[in-house]
Design an enzyme around this catalytic site. Structure first.
Site, PDB file in Angstrom:
ATOM      1  N   TYR A  11       0.811  -1.205   0.093  1.00 14.98           N
ATOM      2  CA  TYR A  11      -0.011  -0.105  -0.052  1.00 14.98           C
ATOM      3  C   TYR A  11       0.960   1.264  -0.073  1.00 14.98           C
ATOM      4  O   TYR A  11       0.458   2.242  -0.628  1.00 14.98           O
ATOM      5  CB  TYR A  11      -1.019  -0.055   1.237  1.00 14.98           C
ATOM      6  CG  TYR A  11      -2.211  -0.565   0.867  1.00 14.98           C
ATOM      7  CD1 TYR A  11      -3.247   0.262   0.389  1.00 14.98           C
ATOM      8  CD2 TYR A  11      -2.542  -1.790   1.191  1.00 14.98           C
ATOM      9  CE1 TYR A  11      -4.474  -0.445   0.006  1.00 14.98           C
ATOM     10  CE2 TYR A  11      -3.807  -2.387   1.008  1.00 14.98           C
ATOM     11  CZ  TYR A  11      -4.781  -1.643   0.357  1.00 14.98           C
ATOM     12  OH  TYR A  11      -5.931  -1.957   0.166  1.00 14.98           O
TER      13      TYR A  11
ATOM     14  N   THR B  99       5.099  -4.317   9.673  1.00 14.43           N
ATOM     15  CA  THR B  99       5.797  -4.516  11.030  1.00 14.43           C
ATOM     16  C   THR B  99       4.736  -4.745  12.038  1.00 14.43           C
ATOM     17  O   THR B  99       4.469  -4.004  12.792  1.00 14.43           O
ATOM     18  CB  THR B  99       6.624  -3.156  11.668  1.00 14.43           C
ATOM     19  OG1 THR B  99       5.667  -1.988  11.316  1.00 14.43           O
ATOM     20  CG2 THR B  99       7.814  -3.006  10.772  1.00 14.43           C
TER      21      THR B  99
ATOM     22  N   THR C  28       6.591   1.763  10.153  1.00 18.58           N
ATOM     23  CA  THR C  28       6.335   2.243  11.404  1.00 18.58           C
ATOM     24  C   THR C  28       7.289   1.283  12.226  1.00 18.58           C
ATOM     25  O   THR C  28       6.991   0.143  12.371  1.00 18.58           O
ATOM     26  CB  THR C  28       5.151   2.249  11.745  1.00 18.58           C
ATOM     27  OG1 THR C  28       4.277   2.938  10.846  1.00 18.58           O
ATOM     28  CG2 THR C  28       4.731   2.945  13.220  1.00 18.58           C
TER      29      THR C  28
ATOM     30  N   ARG D 215       2.546   8.827   6.035  1.00 21.25           N
ATOM     31  CA  ARG D 215       1.338   9.194   6.988  1.00 21.25           C
ATOM     32  C   ARG D 215       0.087   9.281   6.101  1.00 21.25           C
ATOM     33  O   ARG D 215      -0.658  10.131   6.187  1.00 21.25           O
ATOM     34  CB  ARG D 215       1.755  10.953   7.368  1.00 21.25           C
ATOM     35  CG  ARG D 215       2.760  10.786   8.288  1.00 21.25           C
ATOM     36  CD  ARG D 215       3.146  12.385   8.445  1.00 21.25           C
ATOM     37  NE  ARG D 215       3.319  12.703   9.821  1.00 21.25           N
ATOM     38  CZ  ARG D 215       3.638  13.845  10.234  1.00 21.25           C
ATOM     39  NH1 ARG D 215       3.976  14.837   9.243  1.00 21.25           N
ATOM     40  NH2 ARG D 215       4.044  14.118  11.261  1.00 21.25           N
ATOM     41  N   VAL D 216      -0.113   8.752   5.159  1.00 19.11           N
ATOM     42  CA  VAL D 216      -1.207   8.846   4.126  1.00 19.11           C
ATOM     43  C   VAL D 216      -2.481   7.777   4.491  1.00 19.11           C
ATOM     44  O   VAL D 216      -2.093   6.954   5.194  1.00 19.11           O
ATOM     45  CB  VAL D 216      -0.710   8.243   2.455  1.00 19.11           C
ATOM     46  CG1 VAL D 216       0.268   9.274   2.186  1.00 19.11           C
ATOM     47  CG2 VAL D 216       0.005   6.883   2.731  1.00 19.11           C
TER      48      VAL D 216
ATOM     49  N   LYS E  74       5.954   9.677  14.820  1.00 17.98           N
ATOM     50  CA  LYS E  74       5.111   8.781  14.079  1.00 17.98           C
ATOM     51  C   LYS E  74       4.012   7.779  14.965  1.00 17.98           C
ATOM     52  O   LYS E  74       2.858   7.798  14.998  1.00 17.98           O
ATOM     53  CB  LYS E  74       5.686   7.701  13.118  1.00 17.98           C
ATOM     54  CG  LYS E  74       4.839   6.337  12.578  1.00 17.98           C
ATOM     55  CD  LYS E  74       3.907   7.077  11.622  1.00 17.98           C
ATOM     56  CE  LYS E  74       2.769   5.961  11.138  1.00 17.98           C
ATOM     57  NZ  LYS E  74       1.896   6.539  10.229  1.00 17.98           N
TER      58      LYS E  74
ATOM     59  N   ARG F  35      -4.507   9.413  19.112  1.00 20.89           N
ATOM     60  CA  ARG F  35      -5.816   9.133  18.606  1.00 20.89           C
ATOM     61  C   ARG F  35      -6.386   7.878  19.487  1.00 20.89           C
ATOM     62  O   ARG F  35      -7.461   8.138  19.867  1.00 20.89           O
ATOM     63  CB  ARG F  35      -5.703   8.888  17.064  1.00 20.89           C
ATOM     64  CG  ARG F  35      -6.634   9.472  16.301  1.00 20.89           C
ATOM     65  CD  ARG F  35      -6.539   9.606  14.686  1.00 20.89           C
ATOM     66  NE  ARG F  35      -7.720   8.928  14.105  1.00 20.89           N
ATOM     67  CZ  ARG F  35      -8.642  10.101  14.002  1.00 20.89           C
ATOM     68  NH1 ARG F  35      -8.421  11.263  14.558  1.00 20.89           N
ATOM     69  NH2 ARG F  35      -9.681   9.881  13.177  1.00 20.89           N
TER      70      ARG F  35
ATOM     71  N   CYS G  36      -2.856   0.181  12.157  1.00 23.33           N
ATOM     72  CA  CYS G  36      -1.987   1.251  12.721  1.00 23.33           C
ATOM     73  C   CYS G  36      -2.537   1.509  14.253  1.00 23.33           C
ATOM     74  O   CYS G  36      -1.703   1.429  15.294  1.00 23.33           O
ATOM     75  CB  CYS G  36      -2.299   2.637  12.069  1.00 23.33           C
ATOM     76  SG  CYS G  36      -1.666   2.230  10.481  1.00 23.33           S
TER      77      CYS G  36
HETATM   78  N1  SAJ Z   1     -12.189   5.419  15.544  1.00 24.24           N
HETATM   79  C1  SAJ Z   1     -13.067   5.576  16.693  1.00 24.24           C
HETATM   80  N2  SAJ Z   1     -13.432   6.755  16.918  1.00 24.24           N
HETATM   81  C2  SAJ Z   1     -12.740   8.043  16.316  1.00 24.24           C
HETATM   82  C3  SAJ Z   1     -11.972   7.962  15.581  1.00 24.24           C
HETATM   83  C4  SAJ Z   1     -11.751   6.637  14.954  1.00 24.24           C
HETATM   84  O1  SAJ Z   1     -13.669   4.643  17.200  1.00 24.24           O
HETATM   85  O2  SAJ Z   1     -12.900   9.290  16.814  1.00 24.24           O
HETATM   86  C5  SAJ Z   1     -11.895   4.181  14.930  1.00 24.24           C
HETATM   87  C6  SAJ Z   1     -12.254   3.993  13.463  1.00 24.24           C
HETATM   88  O3  SAJ Z   1     -13.482   3.708  13.484  1.00 24.24           O
HETATM   89  C7  SAJ Z   1     -11.173   2.881  13.169  1.00 24.24           C
HETATM   90  C8  SAJ Z   1     -10.049   3.337  14.177  1.00 24.24           C
HETATM   91  O4  SAJ Z   1     -10.404   4.080  15.331  1.00 24.24           O
HETATM   92  O5  SAJ Z   1     -11.771   1.491  13.642  1.00 24.24           O
HETATM   93  C9  SAJ Z   1      -8.970   3.988  13.529  1.00 24.24           C
HETATM   94  O6  SAJ Z   1      -9.313   4.784  12.429  1.00 24.24           O
HETATM   95  P1  SAJ Z   1      -8.801   6.186  12.104  1.00 24.24           P
HETATM   96  O7  SAJ Z   1      -9.710   6.743  11.084  1.00 24.24           O
HETATM   97  O8  SAJ Z   1      -8.381   6.900  13.269  1.00 24.24           O
HETATM   98  O9  SAJ Z   1      -7.202   5.762  11.536  1.00 24.24           O
HETATM   99  P2  SAJ Z   1      -6.500   4.771  10.405  1.00 24.24           P
HETATM  100  O10 SAJ Z   1      -6.048   3.635  10.951  1.00 24.24           O
HETATM  101  O11 SAJ Z   1      -7.431   4.424   9.262  1.00 24.24           O
HETATM  102  O12 SAJ Z   1      -5.418   5.709  10.014  1.00 24.24           O
HETATM  103  C10 SAJ Z   1      -4.399   6.281  10.768  1.00 24.24           C
HETATM  104  C11 SAJ Z   1      -4.321   7.715  10.687  1.00 24.24           C
HETATM  105  N3  SAJ Z   1      -3.719   8.286  11.626  1.00 24.24           N
HETATM  106  C12 SAJ Z   1      -3.960   9.522  12.237  1.00 24.24           C
HETATM  107  O13 SAJ Z   1      -5.178   9.996  11.902  1.00 24.24           O
HETATM  108  C13 SAJ Z   1      -3.065   9.838  13.387  1.00 24.24           C
HETATM  109  C14 SAJ Z   1      -3.485   7.938   9.389  1.00 24.24           C
HETATM  110  O14 SAJ Z   1      -3.232   9.321   8.919  1.00 24.24           O
HETATM  111  C15 SAJ Z   1      -2.181   7.133   9.229  1.00 24.24           C
HETATM  112  O15 SAJ Z   1      -1.614   7.288   7.963  1.00 24.24           O
HETATM  113  C16 SAJ Z   1      -2.463   5.748   9.701  1.00 24.24           C
HETATM  114  O16 SAJ Z   1      -3.177   5.376  10.608  1.00 24.24           O
HETATM  115  C17 SAJ Z   1      -1.127   5.029   9.577  1.00 24.24           C
HETATM  116  O17 SAJ Z   1      -0.660   4.462   8.667  1.00 24.24           O
HETATM  117  O18 SAJ Z   1      -0.324   5.038  10.598  1.00 24.24           O
END
Ligand code: SAJ
Length: 423
Positions: free
Chosen positions: A14, A89, A124, A157-158, A209, A216, A263
């Site tokens: 990806y 990882t 990461t 960071r995408v 990172k 979050r 992540c």
């Molecule tokens: N979720 C909640 N409540 C929230 C936000 C998210 O329950 O308020 C849940 C989502 O439903 C999901 C999980 O958390 O199950 C993760 O979703 P996400 O949209 O927060 O994160 P990812 O894993 O899709 O993407 C993250 C992103 N990191 C951040 O926003 C800090 C992205 O920018 C990174 O590129 C990615 O991880 C990564 O590759 O690390």
């Protein structure tokens, strides 16, 4: 540019494939190394093995210009000016990091590189890993890190679905084992990055990172704890959060059935792993988020009890399997964890996810004669469901909302939702 003309990208997933495409289309000669034979064949014929907007045109352009070629042969990446490692990882069963993919990539690079090469880790990784990998290269090659070769951690960071935009416009961190290493990588990536770029040490970059996703995760855990409290006080947590978020310096996250993806559930563990001591908060947040599928199960089972449906006779329809809305990705999905929690205690679990193959053909098919519907993913499609219509197909009308998809509980249903303490 520093004599960098030829680049090898290790791991064409990806992140690796889009990165290889960006460099190829910026004019570099890129060789992509990948162990999956079928992936290599596809890429060389101009076909992407991942779904992402714009990828087909951009890949064709890269392959047709002769600037991108994929290979399974490590000899094809000998003597390159820069090596970019984009391998997974993951966590092992016991939640400790599995760095075997990274280490084998580093060994392949050590065999192939020449004096003066730049080695970039995009994966990461736990803090201090880049320094350790530089030491491994020193051992294997006899070259001196920072003098005979350069080494950098440059985390991706995408977000899937926006990869080609975010690769260009997001800001990037370049953490070098020496300032020259960071400078070299920054200059190289500036060939396509238009966002801000920052230089630091490799360990700071690794921690940055991991802090982003831990921030979050911990905030979501706090929101989930607010949801538990909302059930104690008989209020709707989403109303409370919306009002709290009118404060200019407050931004509470969204509670729900859990936290998934590749992540957020992983990165806090990577952050803590090399530390001699942890202080509890980050680990507790992980535990809270991991407990949410079970909390959702409790809501379902209390509803079955209220309507006198014995769980062993109950047919449950789960809407959504992906870890987040409008995605087909089920990695570490709390929806799957939820199904795992209930499947042995009920008669039948049916699933419907418009993006995931192998689930029911429609919502109607999934809910026919069911006793309860559980919303486990916030797909847009679920926001427009006609509940009165679905209710007529069900045997018992229980609706459990794990993702705050339903604002106003439909009439004729026993409704419960995570954070919806008011019903
Ligand atoms: N979720 C909640 N409540 C929230 C936000 C998210 O329950 O308020 C849940 C989502 O439903 C999901 C999980 O958390 O199950 C993760 O979703 P996400 O949209 O927060 O994160 P990812 O894993 O899709 O993407 C993250 C992103 N990191 C951040 O926003 C800090 C992205 O920018 C990174 O590129 C990615 O991880 C990564 O590759 O690390």
């Amino acid at each position: 540019m520093d004599g960098v003309n030829e680049i090898a990208v290790i791991g064409l997933g990806y992140i690796g494939l889009p990165t290889a495409i960006m460099f190829a289309n910026a004019g570099f000669k890129v060789t992509g190394y990948e162990i999956r034979e079928e992936v290599v064949k596809k890429i060389n014929s101009g076909e992407a093995h991942i779904v992402e907007p714009e990828i087909d045109e951009l890949l064709q352009k890269a392959v047709e210009s002769g600037n991108l070629r994929a290979t399974t042969n490590p000899d094809d990446i000998k003597g390159k000016d820069a090596y970019i490692i984009c391998v997974q990882t993951p966590l092992k069963e016991d939640k400790t990091p599995d760095l075997s993919y990274l280490e084998s990539a580093v060994r392949i690079v050590a065999k192939a590189m020449k004096p003066g090469s730049l080695v970039v880790i995009e994966s990461t990784v736990p803090p201090l890993t880049t320094v350790r990998m530089a030491e491994l290269i020193e051992e294997l090659t006899g070259l001196k890190a920072g003098k005979d070769f350069y080494m950098v951690h440059a985390p991706e960071r995408v977000m899937p679905g926006r990869i080609f935009k975010e690769l260009v416009y997001n800001s990037r961190i370049f953490g070098g084992i020496t300032p020259e290493s960071a400078e070299m990588a920054e200059r190289l990536y500036r060939s396509f990055v238009k966002g801000q770029t920052f230089k630091t040490s490799s360990t700071v970059s690794e921690v940055v990172k991991l802090m982003e996703n831990t921030f979050r995760d911990v905030n979501i855990a706090l929101a989930n704890e607010f949801a538990f409290l909302a059930h104690q006080y008989g209020i709707n947590v989403f109303e409370a959060i919306e009002l709290a978020n009118t404060h200019p310096r407050v931004k509470i996250h969204t509670p729900g059935i859990g936290v998934g993806g590749h992540c957020l559930p992983k990165d806090p563990h990577l952050l803590l792993w090399p530390a001699k001591e942890d202080f509890g908060l980050i680990k507790l947040a992980r535990e809270i988020n991991d407990s949410m599928p079970l909390f959702t199960k409790d809501l379902l089972f209390s509803a079955l009890k209220e309507l006198n449906v014995p769980p062993e006779d109950a047919v449950i329809a789960v809407l959504g399997l992906a870890y987040k809305g409008d995605s087909d990705d089920t990695r570490n999905s709390p929806a799957l964890a939820f199904v795992g929690e209930i499947e042995e205690d009920v008669k039948e679990v049916r699933t419907y996810d418009p993006f995931v193959p192998g689930t029911s053909g429609s919502v109607e098919e999934a809910v026919e004669n069911a006793d309860a519907v559980v919303i486990a993913t916030d797909h847009s499609e679920f926001k427009n469901i006609d509940w009165e219509h679905l209710g007529r197909l069900m045997r018992t009308r229980i609706l459990i909302d794990g993702r705050h998809v339903v604002e106003n509980p439909p009439r004729g249903f026993l409704f419960k939702g995570v954070g919806r303490g008011e019903y």
